[in-house]
Design an enzyme around this catalytic site. Structure first.
Site, PDB file in Angstrom:
ATOM      1  N   GLY A 198      -8.448  -8.899   0.741  1.00 21.51           N
ATOM      2  CA  GLY A 198      -7.671  -7.968   1.567  1.00 21.51           C
ATOM      3  C   GLY A 198      -7.099  -6.849   0.721  1.00 21.51           C
ATOM      4  O   GLY A 198      -7.555  -6.613  -0.397  1.00 21.51           O
ATOM      5  N   ASN A 199      -6.140  -6.145   1.265  1.00 21.41           N
ATOM      6  CA  ASN A 199      -5.473  -5.094   0.494  1.00 21.41           C
ATOM      7  C   ASN A 199      -4.010  -4.993   0.927  1.00 21.41           C
ATOM      8  O   ASN A 199      -3.579  -5.692   1.850  1.00 21.41           O
ATOM      9  CB  ASN A 199      -6.205  -3.756   0.629  1.00 21.41           C
ATOM     10  CG  ASN A 199      -6.248  -3.289   2.065  1.00 21.41           C
ATOM     11  OD1 ASN A 199      -5.221  -3.005   2.674  1.00 21.41           O
ATOM     12  ND2 ASN A 199      -7.456  -3.228   2.637  1.00 21.41           N
TER      13      ASN A 199
END
Ligand code: CTP
Length: 403
Positions: free
Chosen positions: A212-213
Protein backbone atom coordinates in the site's frame (compact mmCIF):
# COMPACT_ATOMS: atom_id res chain seq x y z
CA UNK A 1 -24.74 19.13 5.88
CA UNK A 2 -26.80 22.30 5.77
CA UNK A 3 -26.33 24.71 2.90
CA UNK A 4 -25.96 27.45 5.54
CA UNK A 5 -22.90 25.82 7.14
CA UNK A 6 -20.25 28.56 7.47
CA UNK A 7 -22.42 31.13 5.66
CA UNK A 8 -22.54 34.70 6.97
CA UNK A 9 -26.13 35.83 7.31
CA UNK A 10 -27.04 39.47 7.90
CA UNK A 11 -30.57 39.76 9.23
CA UNK A 12 -32.27 43.15 8.94
CA UNK A 13 -35.31 43.57 11.15
CA UNK A 14 -37.90 46.29 10.60
CA UNK A 15 -40.83 47.45 12.70
CA UNK A 16 -43.60 44.95 12.12
CA UNK A 17 -45.28 42.72 14.68
CA UNK A 18 -43.73 39.69 12.92
CA UNK A 19 -40.41 40.91 14.32
CA UNK A 20 -41.11 38.72 17.34
CA UNK A 21 -40.59 35.68 15.11
CA UNK A 22 -37.04 36.71 14.25
CA UNK A 23 -35.79 35.12 17.48
CA UNK A 24 -36.69 31.72 15.97
CA UNK A 25 -35.22 32.76 12.66
CA UNK A 26 -31.87 33.56 14.26
CA UNK A 27 -31.95 30.25 16.17
CA UNK A 28 -32.66 28.28 12.99
CA UNK A 29 -29.80 29.93 11.11
CA UNK A 30 -27.39 29.34 14.00
CA UNK A 31 -28.51 25.72 14.33
CA UNK A 32 -27.84 25.14 10.65
CA UNK A 33 -24.26 26.36 11.01
CA UNK A 34 -24.57 29.98 9.87
CA UNK A 35 -22.92 32.97 11.48
CA UNK A 36 -25.55 35.65 12.09
CA UNK A 37 -25.35 39.41 12.59
CA UNK A 38 -28.49 41.46 13.19
CA UNK A 39 -29.29 45.05 12.25
CA UNK A 40 -32.55 46.58 13.45
CA UNK A 41 -34.38 49.73 12.49
CA UNK A 42 -34.78 51.86 15.63
CA UNK A 43 -38.57 51.35 15.67
CA UNK A 44 -38.29 47.55 15.46
CA UNK A 45 -36.81 47.52 18.99
CA UNK A 46 -40.38 48.13 20.26
CA UNK A 47 -41.28 44.64 19.02
CA UNK A 48 -38.27 42.57 20.09
CA UNK A 49 -35.27 43.46 22.19
CA UNK A 50 -31.72 43.71 20.86
CA UNK A 51 -30.64 41.72 23.94
CA UNK A 52 -32.68 38.70 22.82
CA UNK A 53 -31.19 38.87 19.35
CA UNK A 54 -27.61 39.48 20.42
CA UNK A 55 -27.84 36.56 22.85
CA UNK A 56 -29.20 34.23 20.19
CA UNK A 57 -26.91 35.44 17.40
CA UNK A 58 -23.84 35.62 19.69
CA UNK A 59 -23.04 38.97 18.08
CA UNK A 60 -23.74 42.62 18.97
CA UNK A 61 -26.91 44.00 17.41
CA UNK A 62 -26.72 47.40 15.72
CA UNK A 63 -29.50 49.85 15.00
CA UNK A 64 -27.72 53.19 14.62
CA UNK A 65 -24.55 54.42 12.95
CA UNK A 66 -23.18 55.01 16.45
CA UNK A 67 -24.49 55.15 20.00
CA UNK A 68 -24.23 58.71 21.35
CA UNK A 69 -24.51 57.52 24.93
CA UNK A 70 -21.66 55.05 24.78
CA UNK A 71 -18.34 56.84 24.52
CA UNK A 72 -16.55 53.61 23.56
CA UNK A 73 -19.00 52.97 20.76
CA UNK A 74 -17.45 52.78 17.31
CA UNK A 75 -18.99 53.89 14.05
CA UNK A 76 -21.01 50.93 12.71
CA UNK A 77 -19.67 50.69 9.23
CA UNK A 78 -22.54 49.79 6.93
CA UNK A 79 -20.13 49.11 4.06
CA UNK A 80 -18.22 46.55 6.12
CA UNK A 81 -21.45 44.91 7.24
CA UNK A 82 -22.70 44.79 3.65
CA UNK A 83 -19.46 43.25 2.41
CA UNK A 84 -19.26 40.81 5.33
CA UNK A 85 -22.51 39.07 4.44
CA UNK A 86 -22.94 36.07 2.13
CA UNK A 87 -26.71 36.55 2.40
CA UNK A 88 -28.78 39.51 3.56
CA UNK A 89 -32.34 38.87 4.71
CA UNK A 90 -34.76 41.63 5.60
CA UNK A 91 -37.53 40.11 7.68
CA UNK A 92 -40.04 41.35 8.43
CA UNK A 93 -39.89 43.91 5.64
CA UNK A 94 -42.54 46.54 6.31
CA UNK A 95 -44.27 48.65 3.65
CA UNK A 96 -42.25 51.63 4.85
CA UNK A 97 -38.87 49.89 4.49
CA UNK A 98 -39.84 48.34 1.15
CA UNK A 99 -40.69 51.80 -0.13
CA UNK A 100 -37.39 53.22 1.09
CA UNK A 101 -35.44 50.29 -0.39
CA UNK A 102 -37.15 50.98 -3.72
CA UNK A 103 -36.37 54.69 -3.74
CA UNK A 104 -32.85 54.35 -2.34
CA UNK A 105 -33.66 56.26 0.83
CA UNK A 106 -30.88 55.82 3.31
CA UNK A 107 -32.00 57.22 6.65
CA UNK A 108 -30.98 54.34 8.94
CA UNK A 109 -28.20 51.77 9.31
CA UNK A 110 -30.29 48.96 7.83
CA UNK A 111 -31.04 50.86 4.63
CA UNK A 112 -27.44 52.06 4.25
CA UNK A 113 -26.27 48.46 4.66
CA UNK A 114 -28.86 47.24 2.15
CA UNK A 115 -27.55 49.75 -0.41
CA UNK A 116 -23.97 48.59 0.27
CA UNK A 117 -24.62 44.84 0.17
CA UNK A 118 -23.07 42.93 -2.72
CA UNK A 119 -24.55 39.58 -1.71
CA UNK A 120 -28.01 38.21 -2.61
CA UNK A 121 -30.70 40.10 -0.69
CA UNK A 122 -33.90 38.31 0.36
CA UNK A 123 -36.87 40.12 1.83
CA UNK A 124 -39.97 38.79 3.56
CA UNK A 125 -42.79 41.35 3.40
CA UNK A 126 -45.16 41.65 6.35
CA UNK A 127 -48.05 44.07 6.67
CA UNK A 128 -51.80 44.29 6.88
CA UNK A 129 -53.81 42.97 3.93
CA UNK A 130 -54.92 46.34 2.53
CA UNK A 131 -51.38 47.72 2.75
CA UNK A 132 -50.16 44.60 0.93
CA UNK A 133 -52.78 45.04 -1.80
CA UNK A 134 -52.08 48.75 -2.26
CA UNK A 135 -50.79 49.61 -5.75
CA UNK A 136 -47.77 51.41 -4.29
CA UNK A 137 -46.75 48.29 -2.36
CA UNK A 138 -47.29 46.14 -5.44
CA UNK A 139 -45.10 48.47 -7.50
CA UNK A 140 -42.39 48.46 -4.82
CA UNK A 141 -42.38 44.66 -4.60
CA UNK A 142 -42.02 44.44 -8.37
CA UNK A 143 -39.27 47.07 -8.49
CA UNK A 144 -37.26 45.38 -5.76
CA UNK A 145 -37.34 42.14 -7.69
CA UNK A 146 -36.19 43.87 -10.87
CA UNK A 147 -33.22 45.13 -8.80
CA UNK A 148 -32.34 41.44 -8.26
CA UNK A 149 -33.65 41.18 -4.69
CA UNK A 150 -35.46 37.95 -3.94
CA UNK A 151 -38.94 38.07 -2.40
CA UNK A 152 -40.11 35.47 0.08
CA UNK A 153 -43.84 35.92 -0.47
CA UNK A 154 -46.16 36.81 2.39
CA UNK A 155 -48.75 34.21 3.27
CA UNK A 156 -52.47 34.41 4.03
CA UNK A 157 -54.06 34.03 7.42
CA UNK A 158 -55.14 35.97 10.45
CA UNK A 159 -53.26 39.25 10.74
CA UNK A 160 -52.38 41.30 13.82
CA UNK A 161 -55.29 43.63 13.01
CA UNK A 162 -57.70 40.70 13.36
CA UNK A 163 -58.42 40.83 9.65
CA UNK A 164 -57.84 37.75 7.57
CA UNK A 165 -55.93 37.91 4.29
CA UNK A 166 -52.50 38.08 2.66
CA UNK A 167 -49.72 39.93 4.44
CA UNK A 168 -48.36 37.55 7.09
CA UNK A 169 -44.62 37.13 7.06
CA UNK A 170 -43.66 33.62 5.98
CA UNK A 171 -42.94 31.37 8.98
CA UNK A 172 -39.25 31.19 10.03
CA UNK A 173 -38.98 27.49 8.96
CA UNK A 174 -40.45 28.37 5.55
CA UNK A 175 -38.07 31.31 5.15
CA UNK A 176 -35.09 29.04 5.86
CA UNK A 177 -36.47 26.44 3.45
CA UNK A 178 -37.09 29.05 0.74
CA UNK A 179 -33.56 30.48 0.96
CA UNK A 180 -31.87 27.09 1.07
CA UNK A 181 -33.79 25.90 -2.01
CA UNK A 182 -33.01 29.15 -3.80
CA UNK A 183 -29.28 28.84 -3.05
CA UNK A 184 -29.26 25.17 -4.08
CA UNK A 185 -30.96 25.98 -7.39
CA UNK A 186 -28.21 28.46 -8.25
CA UNK A 187 -25.15 26.38 -7.34
CA UNK A 188 -22.71 26.29 -10.26
CA UNK A 189 -22.39 22.47 -10.36
CA UNK A 190 -26.08 21.76 -9.85
CA UNK A 191 -27.20 18.94 -12.15
CA UNK A 192 -23.59 17.87 -12.80
CA UNK A 193 -22.28 14.43 -11.90
CA UNK A 194 -18.72 14.03 -10.74
CA UNK A 195 -16.58 10.91 -10.33
CA UNK A 196 -13.76 11.17 -7.85
CA UNK A 197 -11.12 8.72 -6.66
CA UNK A 198 -9.40 9.15 -3.31
CA UNK A 199 -7.06 7.42 -0.89
CA UNK A 200 -4.60 4.58 -1.49
CA UNK A 201 -5.14 1.12 -2.93
CA UNK A 202 -4.05 -2.05 -1.17
CA UNK A 203 -2.71 -4.88 -3.29
CA UNK A 204 -2.94 -8.22 -1.51
CA UNK A 205 0.16 -10.38 -1.07
CA UNK A 206 -1.58 -13.07 0.96
CA UNK A 207 -4.72 -13.11 3.17
CA UNK A 208 -3.11 -10.81 5.78
CA UNK A 209 -0.56 -8.67 3.95
CA UNK A 210 -0.67 -6.07 1.25
CA UNK A 211 1.36 -3.48 -0.66
CA UNK A 212 0.00 0.00 0.00
CA UNK A 213 1.03 3.61 0.42
CA UNK A 214 0.66 6.48 2.89
CA UNK A 215 -2.18 8.31 1.13
CA UNK A 216 -4.71 9.47 3.75
CA UNK A 217 -7.53 10.39 1.36
CA UNK A 218 -7.75 13.87 2.93
CA UNK A 219 -7.26 15.71 -0.36
CA UNK A 220 -9.83 13.63 -2.22
CA UNK A 221 -12.42 13.84 0.54
CA UNK A 222 -11.98 17.62 0.70
CA UNK A 223 -12.55 17.79 -3.07
CA UNK A 224 -15.71 15.66 -2.70
CA UNK A 225 -17.05 18.10 -0.13
CA UNK A 226 -16.15 21.20 -2.16
CA UNK A 227 -17.83 19.72 -5.25
CA UNK A 228 -20.99 18.71 -3.35
CA UNK A 229 -21.15 22.15 -1.68
CA UNK A 230 -21.27 23.55 -5.20
CA UNK A 231 -24.21 21.31 -6.07
CA UNK A 232 -22.51 18.37 -7.84
CA UNK A 233 -23.65 14.81 -7.29
CA UNK A 234 -20.42 13.08 -6.32
CA UNK A 235 -19.47 9.41 -6.77
CA UNK A 236 -16.53 9.08 -4.41
CA UNK A 237 -14.61 5.89 -5.10
CA UNK A 238 -12.37 5.55 -2.10
CA UNK A 239 -9.54 3.19 -1.30
CA UNK A 240 -9.03 2.21 2.37
CA UNK A 241 -9.21 5.48 4.31
CA UNK A 242 -10.18 6.53 7.82
CA UNK A 243 -11.81 9.70 6.45
CA UNK A 244 -15.54 10.10 7.00
CA UNK A 245 -17.99 12.20 5.05
CA UNK A 246 -21.67 13.04 5.41
CA UNK A 247 -23.40 14.88 2.58
CA UNK A 248 -26.65 14.11 0.82
CA UNK A 249 -24.98 14.60 -2.59
CA UNK A 250 -21.98 12.32 -1.93
CA UNK A 251 -22.22 8.59 -2.68
CA UNK A 252 -19.26 6.74 -1.25
CA UNK A 253 -18.09 3.55 -2.96
CA UNK A 254 -15.43 1.75 -0.93
CA UNK A 255 -12.87 -0.33 -2.77
CA UNK A 256 -9.58 -1.96 -1.80
CA UNK A 257 -7.47 -2.77 -4.84
CA UNK A 258 -6.59 -0.91 -8.05
CA UNK A 259 -8.66 -3.46 -10.01
CA UNK A 260 -11.74 -2.76 -7.86
CA UNK A 261 -11.17 0.99 -8.26
CA UNK A 262 -10.86 0.53 -12.03
CA UNK A 263 -14.16 -1.38 -12.19
CA UNK A 264 -16.01 1.11 -9.98
CA UNK A 265 -14.74 4.06 -12.03
CA UNK A 266 -15.83 2.53 -15.33
CA UNK A 267 -19.20 1.75 -13.80
CA UNK A 268 -19.91 5.47 -13.25
CA UNK A 269 -17.73 7.18 -15.85
CA UNK A 270 -20.12 7.14 -18.81
CA UNK A 271 -22.75 9.08 -16.88
CA UNK A 272 -20.55 11.77 -15.32
CA UNK A 273 -19.63 15.25 -16.54
CA UNK A 274 -16.41 15.57 -14.58
CA UNK A 275 -13.88 13.02 -13.30
CA UNK A 276 -11.10 13.86 -10.85
CA UNK A 277 -8.62 11.11 -10.06
CA UNK A 278 -6.82 12.00 -6.88
CA UNK A 279 -6.23 8.47 -5.58
CA UNK A 280 -2.70 7.19 -5.05
CA UNK A 281 -3.22 4.01 -7.03
CA UNK A 282 -0.59 1.29 -6.70
CA UNK A 283 1.27 0.95 -10.00
CA UNK A 284 2.14 -2.67 -9.24
CA UNK A 285 0.46 -5.60 -7.56
CA UNK A 286 1.73 -9.07 -6.62
CA UNK A 287 1.43 -11.25 -9.71
CA UNK A 288 -0.04 -14.06 -7.63
CA UNK A 289 -1.93 -13.71 -4.37
CA UNK A 290 -1.02 -16.54 -2.01
CA UNK A 291 -4.13 -18.30 -0.74
CA UNK A 292 -2.52 -19.18 2.60
CA UNK A 293 -0.48 -16.85 4.79
CA UNK A 294 3.17 -16.89 3.69
CA UNK A 295 5.31 -18.58 6.34
CA UNK A 296 8.58 -17.07 7.53
CA UNK A 297 11.68 -18.77 6.10
CA UNK A 298 15.43 -18.24 6.39
CA UNK A 299 15.86 -17.38 2.71
CA UNK A 300 14.92 -13.97 1.32
CA UNK A 301 11.49 -13.69 -0.20
CA UNK A 302 10.92 -12.51 -3.76
CA UNK A 303 7.48 -11.31 -4.76
CA UNK A 304 6.93 -10.86 -8.46
CA UNK A 305 4.92 -7.74 -9.28
CA UNK A 306 2.72 -7.09 -12.28
CA UNK A 307 1.50 -3.66 -13.39
CA UNK A 308 -1.99 -2.57 -12.36
CA UNK A 309 -4.31 -0.99 -14.90
CA UNK A 310 -3.80 2.76 -15.27
CA UNK A 311 -7.32 3.93 -14.42
CA UNK A 312 -6.78 7.52 -15.46
CA UNK A 313 -5.32 6.54 -18.81
CA UNK A 314 -8.23 4.18 -19.48
CA UNK A 315 -10.70 7.01 -18.73
CA UNK A 316 -8.75 9.27 -21.10
CA UNK A 317 -9.25 6.65 -23.83
CA UNK A 318 -12.97 6.25 -23.05
CA UNK A 319 -13.49 10.04 -22.78
CA UNK A 320 -16.50 11.56 -24.54
CA UNK A 321 -17.99 14.63 -22.85
CA UNK A 322 -16.16 14.30 -19.53
CA UNK A 323 -13.84 16.98 -18.15
CA UNK A 324 -10.96 14.80 -17.00
CA UNK A 325 -8.62 15.86 -14.20
CA UNK A 326 -5.57 13.92 -13.05
CA UNK A 327 -3.06 14.38 -10.28
CA UNK A 328 0.70 14.11 -10.58
CA UNK A 329 2.92 13.59 -7.59
CA UNK A 330 6.45 14.27 -8.70
CA UNK A 331 9.86 14.51 -7.10
CA UNK A 332 11.85 15.93 -10.05
CA UNK A 333 11.28 17.46 -13.52
CA UNK A 334 7.81 18.23 -12.20
CA UNK A 335 6.41 20.44 -14.97
CA UNK A 336 7.83 18.31 -17.77
CA UNK A 337 6.50 15.08 -16.24
CA UNK A 338 3.09 16.63 -15.59
CA UNK A 339 2.87 17.87 -19.19
CA UNK A 340 3.69 14.37 -20.46
CA UNK A 341 0.87 12.95 -18.33
CA UNK A 342 -1.63 15.47 -19.73
CA UNK A 343 -0.84 14.26 -23.24
CA UNK A 344 -0.42 10.55 -22.59
CA UNK A 345 -3.62 10.32 -20.51
CA UNK A 346 -5.76 12.74 -22.59
CA UNK A 347 -6.46 15.09 -19.65
CA UNK A 348 -8.06 18.52 -19.58
CA UNK A 349 -6.18 19.57 -16.48
CA UNK A 350 -3.53 18.11 -14.19
CA UNK A 351 -2.97 19.02 -10.55
CA UNK A 352 0.72 18.90 -9.81
CA UNK A 353 2.16 18.28 -6.34
CA UNK A 354 5.87 18.39 -5.90
CA UNK A 355 7.39 16.53 -3.00
CA UNK A 356 10.10 19.21 -3.09
CA UNK A 357 7.53 21.64 -1.67
CA UNK A 358 7.34 21.61 2.11
CA UNK A 359 3.80 20.90 3.27
CA UNK A 360 2.71 19.20 0.02
CA UNK A 361 1.84 15.53 -0.37
CA UNK A 362 0.10 12.65 1.35
CA UNK A 363 -0.49 12.67 5.06
CA UNK A 364 -0.55 16.32 6.20
CA UNK A 365 -3.39 18.83 6.25
CA UNK A 366 -1.80 21.19 3.73
CA UNK A 367 -0.93 21.05 0.07
CA UNK A 368 0.70 23.18 -2.59
CA UNK A 369 -0.46 22.73 -6.14
CA UNK A 370 0.13 23.94 -9.67
CA UNK A 371 -2.75 23.53 -12.10
CA UNK A 372 -1.66 22.90 -15.68
CA UNK A 373 -4.09 22.70 -18.60
CA UNK A 374 -3.76 20.97 -21.96
CA UNK A 375 -2.36 24.15 -23.53
CA UNK A 376 0.29 23.99 -20.78
CA UNK A 377 -0.91 27.17 -19.07
CA UNK A 378 0.23 27.04 -15.47
CA UNK A 379 -1.41 28.45 -12.37
CA UNK A 380 0.70 28.26 -9.23
CA UNK A 381 -1.09 28.32 -5.87
CA UNK A 382 0.47 29.05 -2.46
CA UNK A 383 0.62 26.52 0.38
CA UNK A 384 -2.90 26.17 1.81
CA UNK A 385 -5.00 23.80 3.87
CA UNK A 386 -6.32 20.84 1.86
CA UNK A 387 -9.84 22.23 2.36
CA UNK A 388 -8.83 25.50 0.68
CA UNK A 389 -6.88 23.69 -2.05
CA UNK A 390 -10.00 21.62 -2.77
CA UNK A 391 -12.05 24.82 -3.18
CA UNK A 392 -9.40 26.20 -5.59
CA UNK A 393 -9.53 23.02 -7.66
CA UNK A 394 -13.34 23.03 -7.85
CA UNK A 395 -13.46 26.77 -8.64
CA UNK A 396 -10.94 26.26 -11.42
CA UNK A 397 -13.04 23.44 -12.90
CA UNK A 398 -16.22 25.53 -12.61
CA UNK A 399 -14.60 28.44 -14.46
CA UNK A 400 -13.32 26.11 -17.18
CA UNK A 401 -16.51 24.12 -17.80
CA UNK A 402 -18.54 27.34 -17.88
CA UNK A 403 -16.06 29.14 -20.19
N1 CTP B 1 -3.48 6.71 -11.63
C1 CTP B 1 -4.48 5.83 -11.97
N2 CTP B 1 -4.22 4.50 -12.05
C2 CTP B 1 -3.01 4.02 -11.81
C3 CTP B 1 -1.98 4.91 -11.45
C4 CTP B 1 -2.24 6.26 -11.37
O1 CTP B 1 -5.61 6.26 -12.19
N3 CTP B 1 -2.80 2.72 -11.87
C5 CTP B 1 -3.77 8.14 -11.60
C6 CTP B 1 -3.66 8.83 -10.26
O2 CTP B 1 -4.88 8.82 -9.56
C7 CTP B 1 -3.24 10.24 -10.66
C8 CTP B 1 -2.47 10.04 -11.96
O3 CTP B 1 -2.83 8.76 -12.43
O4 CTP B 1 -4.38 11.03 -10.99
C9 CTP B 1 -1.00 10.12 -11.87
O5 CTP B 1 -0.49 9.28 -10.92
P1 CTP B 1 1.08 9.20 -10.69
O6 CTP B 1 1.37 8.09 -9.76
O7 CTP B 1 1.64 10.55 -10.40
O8 CTP B 1 1.59 8.88 -12.12
P2 CTP B 1 1.77 7.57 -12.91
O9 CTP B 1 0.98 7.70 -14.16
O10 CTP B 1 1.51 6.38 -12.06
O11 CTP B 1 3.28 7.70 -13.32
P3 CTP B 1 4.61 7.68 -12.41
O12 CTP B 1 4.27 6.88 -11.17
O13 CTP B 1 5.58 7.03 -13.29
O14 CTP B 1 4.92 9.10 -12.14
Amino acid sequence: MSIFQGKKVLLGITAGIAAYKTASLVRLFIKSGAEVKVIMTPASKDFITPLTLSTLSKNPVHSTFYDKEDENEMWNNHVDLGLWADIMLIAPATANTLSKMTSGTCDNLLLATYLSAKCPVYFAPAMDLDMYKHPSTKTNLESLQTFGNIMIPATSGELASGLVGKGRMAEPEDIIDFISKDIASKLPLRGKKLLLTAGPTYEAIDPVRFIGNHSSGKMGFAIAKAAANNGAEVYLVSGPSSQTIQHSLIHRIDVTSAQEMYEACHNYYKDVDIAILSAAVADYKPKNIEIQKIKKKEASLVIELAPTKDILKSLGVAKKKQFLVGFALETNNEIENARKKIESKNLDVIILNSLKDKGAGFAGDTNKITIIDKDFNEKIFPLKSKVEVAKDIINEIISRINA
